[in-house]
Design a protein around this motif. Sequence first.
Motif, mmCIF file in Angstrom:
data_model
loop_
_atom_site.group_PDB
_atom_site.id
_atom_site.type_symbol
_atom_site.label_atom_id
_atom_site.label_comp_id
_atom_site.label_asym_id
_atom_site.label_seq_id
_atom_site.Cartn_x
_atom_site.Cartn_y
_atom_site.Cartn_z
ATOM 1 N N UNK A 116 31.758 -7.080 21.558
ATOM 2 C CA UNK A 116 31.033 -7.285 22.816
ATOM 3 C C UNK A 116 31.991 -7.671 23.938
ATOM 4 N N UNK A 117 32.968 -8.513 23.631
ATOM 5 C CA UNK A 117 33.962 -8.881 24.647
ATOM 6 C C UNK A 117 34.743 -7.656 25.106
ATOM 7 N N UNK A 118 35.149 -6.826 24.154
ATOM 8 C CA UNK A 118 35.897 -5.612 24.505
ATOM 9 C C UNK A 118 35.045 -4.691 25.374
ATOM 10 N N UNK A 119 33.766 -4.550 25.044
ATOM 11 C CA UNK A 119 32.875 -3.701 25.827
ATOM 12 C C UNK A 119 32.693 -4.260 27.244
ATOM 13 N N UNK A 120 32.509 -5.577 27.354
ATOM 14 C CA UNK A 120 32.353 -6.192 28.672
ATOM 15 C C UNK A 120 33.620 -6.011 29.504
ATOM 16 N N UNK A 121 34.770 -6.159 28.880
ATOM 17 C CA UNK A 121 36.038 -5.955 29.586
ATOM 18 C C UNK A 121 36.190 -4.498 29.996
ATOM 19 N N UNK A 122 35.738 -3.575 29.174
ATOM 20 C CA UNK A 122 35.781 -2.151 29.543
ATOM 21 C C UNK A 122 34.895 -1.880 30.756
ATOM 22 N N UNK A 123 33.736 -2.516 30.798
ATOM 23 C CA UNK A 123 32.862 -2.367 31.956
ATOM 24 C C UNK A 123 33.543 -2.904 33.216
ATOM 25 N N UNK A 124 34.186 -4.056 33.111
ATOM 26 C CA UNK A 124 34.884 -4.630 34.268
ATOM 27 C C UNK A 124 36.084 -3.772 34.672
ATOM 28 N N UNK A 125 36.764 -3.167 33.675
ATOM 29 C CA UNK A 125 37.867 -2.241 33.981
ATOM 30 C C UNK A 125 37.325 -1.033 34.740
ATOM 31 N N UNK A 126 36.188 -0.514 34.288
ATOM 32 C CA UNK A 126 35.596 0.642 34.941
ATOM 33 C C UNK A 126 35.201 0.305 36.378
ATOM 34 N N UNK A 127 34.583 -0.841 36.606
ATOM 35 C CA UNK A 127 34.197 -1.202 37.972
ATOM 36 C C UNK A 127 35.420 -1.381 38.854
#
Length: 141
Positions: A116-127
């Motif tokens: 979940x942390x990796x996914x949240x960080x991926x979302x923040x990277x995308x934004x």
Amino acid sequence: MSRGFTSQMARNIFYGGTLFFVLLFAALIFDTEQRIPKRSNAGELTPAVVRGKHIWETRNCIGCHTLLGEGAYFAPELGNVYKRRGPDFIKAWIKAQPTGAPGRRQMPNFQLDDKQLNDLVEFLRWTNGVDTEKWPPNIEG
């Protein structure tokens, strides 16, 4: 001999102005439709980004943080947090909450696992990759 302003002249101004602004509006729509795909970063969407956005929404992060200028102003803007701090810092910060520092607003600990942390960080990277035309105006959000 001057006849003054006639109803025919008023009608011509009305129809001419209407036509001008309809064409202007159509041109602006066309221009916007051409620019959005280049700015949106939609080509970089991955399943991890989608899962990260789901975490963002279900944990109501926008209730405290802003993201690309939208949301609450209780906590920092996160539109460029990936560039500012990097993925390891983001994960460590989320895991370390609440810090217990006196006099500071505290972020709750959401008990996110590593995936979940990796996914949240991926979302923040995308934004971070969305072309916001230099928003926020400074690197610290």
